[in-house]
Scaffold this active site. Structure first.
Site, PDB file in Angstrom:
ATOM      1  N   CYS A 116       0.823  -1.230   0.000  1.00 39.72           N
ATOM      2  CA  CYS A 116       0.000   0.000   0.000  1.00 39.72           C
ATOM      3  C   CYS A 116       0.847   1.266   0.000  1.00 39.72           C
ATOM      4  O   CYS A 116       0.377   2.327  -0.405  1.00 39.72           O
ATOM      5  CB  CYS A 116      -0.950  -0.004   1.188  1.00 39.72           C
ATOM      6  N   HIS A 263      -3.959   7.036   1.192  1.00 35.81           N
ATOM      7  CA  HIS A 263      -4.153   5.710   0.610  1.00 35.81           C
ATOM      8  C   HIS A 263      -5.557   5.248   0.981  1.00 35.81           C
ATOM      9  O   HIS A 263      -5.976   5.367   2.135  1.00 35.81           O
ATOM     10  CB  HIS A 263      -3.096   4.747   1.159  1.00 35.81           C
ATOM     11  N   ASN A 293     -10.107  -0.906  -1.934  1.00 35.41           N
ATOM     12  CA  ASN A 293      -8.677  -0.663  -1.688  1.00 35.41           C
ATOM     13  C   ASN A 293      -7.887  -1.253  -2.859  1.00 35.41           C
ATOM     14  O   ASN A 293      -7.880  -2.468  -3.048  1.00 35.41           O
ATOM     15  CB  ASN A 293      -8.288  -1.311  -0.355  1.00 35.41           C
TER      16      ASN A 293
HETATM   17  N1  COA Z   1     -19.277  -9.338   6.103  1.00 41.99           N
HETATM   18  C1  COA Z   1     -19.963  -9.568   7.236  1.00 41.99           C
HETATM   19  N2  COA Z   1     -19.377  -9.803   8.422  1.00 41.99           N
HETATM   20  C2  COA Z   1     -18.039  -9.811   8.456  1.00 41.99           C
HETATM   21  C3  COA Z   1     -17.252  -9.585   7.317  1.00 41.99           C
HETATM   22  C4  COA Z   1     -17.931  -9.355   6.100  1.00 41.99           C
HETATM   23  N3  COA Z   1     -17.288  -9.103   4.954  1.00 41.99           N
HETATM   24  N4  COA Z   1     -15.959  -9.643   7.667  1.00 41.99           N
HETATM   25  C5  COA Z   1     -15.906  -9.899   8.976  1.00 41.99           C
HETATM   26  N5  COA Z   1     -17.172 -10.008   9.467  1.00 41.99           N
HETATM   27  C6  COA Z   1     -17.573 -10.244  10.844  1.00 41.99           C
HETATM   28  C7  COA Z   1     -16.512 -10.901  11.653  1.00 41.99           C
HETATM   29  O1  COA Z   1     -16.538 -12.301  11.449  1.00 41.99           O
HETATM   30  C8  COA Z   1     -16.886 -10.503  13.049  1.00 41.99           C
HETATM   31  O2  COA Z   1     -17.943 -11.350  13.499  1.00 41.99           O
HETATM   32  P1  COA Z   1     -18.021 -11.796  15.040  1.00 41.99           P
HETATM   33  O3  COA Z   1     -18.145 -10.520  15.818  1.00 41.99           O
HETATM   34  O4  COA Z   1     -19.228 -12.644  15.039  1.00 41.99           O
HETATM   35  O5  COA Z   1     -16.741 -12.516  15.297  1.00 41.99           O
HETATM   36  C9  COA Z   1     -17.467  -9.108  12.875  1.00 41.99           C
HETATM   37  O6  COA Z   1     -17.814  -9.005  11.501  1.00 41.99           O
HETATM   38  C10 COA Z   1     -16.516  -7.992  13.253  1.00 41.99           C
HETATM   39  O7  COA Z   1     -15.255  -8.276  12.665  1.00 41.99           O
HETATM   40  P2  COA Z   1     -14.012  -7.357  12.860  1.00 41.99           P
HETATM   41  O8  COA Z   1     -12.888  -7.909  12.055  1.00 41.99           O
HETATM   42  O9  COA Z   1     -13.807  -7.107  14.314  1.00 41.99           O
HETATM   43  O10 COA Z   1     -14.576  -6.000  12.216  1.00 41.99           O
HETATM   44  P3  COA Z   1     -13.883  -4.591  12.117  1.00 41.99           P
HETATM   45  O11 COA Z   1     -14.825  -3.582  12.600  1.00 41.99           O
HETATM   46  O12 COA Z   1     -12.488  -4.595  12.650  1.00 41.99           O
HETATM   47  O13 COA Z   1     -13.780  -4.394  10.560  1.00 41.99           O
HETATM   48  C11 COA Z   1     -12.155  -4.417   8.846  1.00 41.99           C
HETATM   49  C12 COA Z   1     -12.987  -5.237   9.789  1.00 41.99           C
HETATM   50  C13 COA Z   1     -11.301  -5.363   8.023  1.00 41.99           C
HETATM   51  C14 COA Z   1     -13.077  -3.657   7.916  1.00 41.99           C
HETATM   52  C15 COA Z   1     -11.294  -3.431   9.666  1.00 41.99           C
HETATM   53  O14 COA Z   1     -10.623  -4.104  10.677  1.00 41.99           O
HETATM   54  C16 COA Z   1     -10.317  -2.704   8.836  1.00 41.99           C
HETATM   55  O15 COA Z   1     -10.683  -1.902   8.008  1.00 41.99           O
HETATM   56  N6  COA Z   1      -9.013  -2.909   9.054  1.00 41.99           N
HETATM   57  C17 COA Z   1      -7.950  -2.239   8.356  1.00 41.99           C
HETATM   58  C18 COA Z   1      -8.030  -2.590   6.920  1.00 41.99           C
HETATM   59  C19 COA Z   1      -6.949  -1.980   6.145  1.00 41.99           C
HETATM   60  O16 COA Z   1      -6.753  -0.808   6.231  1.00 41.99           O
HETATM   61  N7  COA Z   1      -6.290  -2.796   5.358  1.00 41.99           N
HETATM   62  C20 COA Z   1      -5.356  -2.397   4.421  1.00 41.99           C
HETATM   63  C21 COA Z   1      -4.236  -1.659   5.016  1.00 41.99           C
HETATM   64  S1  COA Z   1      -3.459  -0.987   3.728  1.00 41.99           S
END
Ligand code: COA
Length: 336
Positions: A116, A263, A293
């Site tokens: 990224c 980004h 992304n």
């Molecule tokens: N659809 C529905 N539910 C989903 C899902 C999807 N696509 N992906 C995960 N879940 C669920 C999980 O299983 C979890 O369920 P549970 O509570 O029953 O265990 C719940 O949603 C919450 O998951 P969590 O991972 O804690 O959610 P979050 O609020 O952290 O959001 C991301 C997840 C990935 C969106 C977030 O962590 C994020 O944006 N991280 C950084 C991403 C990033 O910037 N990446 C690139 C860097 S360059």
């Protein structure tokens, strides 16, 4: 000393739009969850077997940047190509771009692997070549095809809903005008978190023959892994630090930024930084809603759209910032 200016921007995305509702048919997810957590409404995926690849998309973005710069292909002295999703394991897509754009000269092509942060690392490399006088005009490209390598089942939903395909490019050229163009770039890494956002296999420690022999569909190391919460927390911290570093290095304050182009990792990350920096909506550019992304492509793709929409004007102070796998993070301050 010479300064490096961006004299042309370009972008390209595949035609195939994949909406959140389309993903609902493949995995247990829903439009509300994706929009609430990431801000993404849709992304582009290439059509497998079609003409779009990382290098061909990069070439399309590059042609637009070259045209907007008002130069000819052969005015370019060097290529820097950032991607984590090359057409081939090797060689990298830089040489493919060199062939596809039809250069008469056998100019150099460098491939950059910084995920990224890849575009800002590449911009920084181009900036150094131009400052030292080694090259006058450098083409910098970021392009990604994520779609073919994602786990499009419920198992992979935490990653696969976020990433999309696309490309962006800039042409950088030397100028004698001081205080113009790239003012500074700031590059960082923290390898202790390499496995928190990674695609581990195939690896030289576990090569393809082993994979073929095992033929194990449960081997998830062949899909990208992301510790979402951990990445999120580090991203918001590092984005703020590295933007602050760029401002301090140039004796500017946040309210002097005319346009922040972060980004496009997650709309919530961008909004958090915007709030912390107290920037109004018209000074932060986001297009993750439409593209997801796109890793190394996200900043040049956003920059190109911002320029096209007239949101980046001559004399503006532009800040680019990125965080991602490695971990790596970076920023650039540009006087447009
Ligand atoms: N659809 C529905 N539910 C989903 C899902 C999807 N696509 N992906 C995960 N879940 C669920 C999980 O299983 C979890 O369920 P549970 O509570 O029953 O265990 C719940 O949603 C919450 O998951 P969590 O991972 O804690 O959610 P979050 O609020 O952290 O959001 C991301 C997840 C990935 C969106 C977030 O962590 C994020 O944006 N991280 C950084 C991403 C990033 O910037 N990446 C690139 C860097 S360059």
């Amino acid at each position: 000393m010479k300064q490096a200016r961006i004299i042309g921007t370009g972008h390209y995305v595949p035609e195939n739009v994949v909406k959140n509702a389309d993903l609902e048919k493949l995995m247990d997810t829903n439009d509300a969850w994706i929009q609430e957590r990431t801000g993404i409404k849709e992304r582009r995926h290439i059509v497998p077997g079609g003409e779009d690849t990382t290098s061909t998309m990069g070439a399309k973005a590059a042609r637009m940047a070259i045209q907007n710069a008002g130069i000819a292909v052969d005015d370019i002295d060097f290529i820097v190509f950032a991607t984590l999703s090359p057409d081939y394991y090797f060689p990298g897509p830089g040489v493919m771009l060199q062939q596809q754009l039809g250069f008469r000269e056998e100019i150099g092509a460098l491939d950059v692997r910084n995920q990224c942060s890849g575009f800002i690392y590449s911009l920084s490399i181009a900036d150094q070549f131009i400052k030292t006088g080694m090259y006058k005009t450098v083409l910098v490209v970021g392009s990604e095809v994520h779609s073919g390598g994602l786990d499009m089942t419920t198992r992979g939903r935490g990653v696969s809903v976020i990433f999309g395909d696309g490309a962006g490019a800039v042409v950088m050229q030397a100028t004698e005008e001081q205080g113009r163009g790239v003012l500074s770039t700031h590059l960082h890494s923290e390898g202790q978190h390499a496995e928190e956002l990674a695609l581990i296999a195939p690896a030289t420690t576990d090569w393809i023959p082993n994979y073929i022999e095992r033929n194990d569909p449960e081997d998830i190391r062949y899909y990208p892994y992301m510790n979402g919460n951990f990445v999120f927390k580090n991203a918001v911290m590092r984005f703020q630090q590295v933007i602050g570093e760029a401002l301090t290095a140039n004796a500017y304050s946040a309210d002097q930024i005319d346009m922040l182009i972060p980004h496009q990792a997650n709309l919530r990350i961008s909004q958090f930084i915007q709030k912390q920096m107290n920037l109004p909506d018209d000074r932060v550019f986001n297009n993750i809603q439409r593209y997801g992304n796109t890793t190394a492509a996200s900043i040049p793709l956003a920059l190109s759209e911002a320029v096209q929409e007239g949101k980046v004007k001559e004399g503006d102070l532009i800040c680019l910032a990125a965080f991602g796998s490695g971990f790596t993070w970076a920023s650039a301050l540009i006087r447009w």
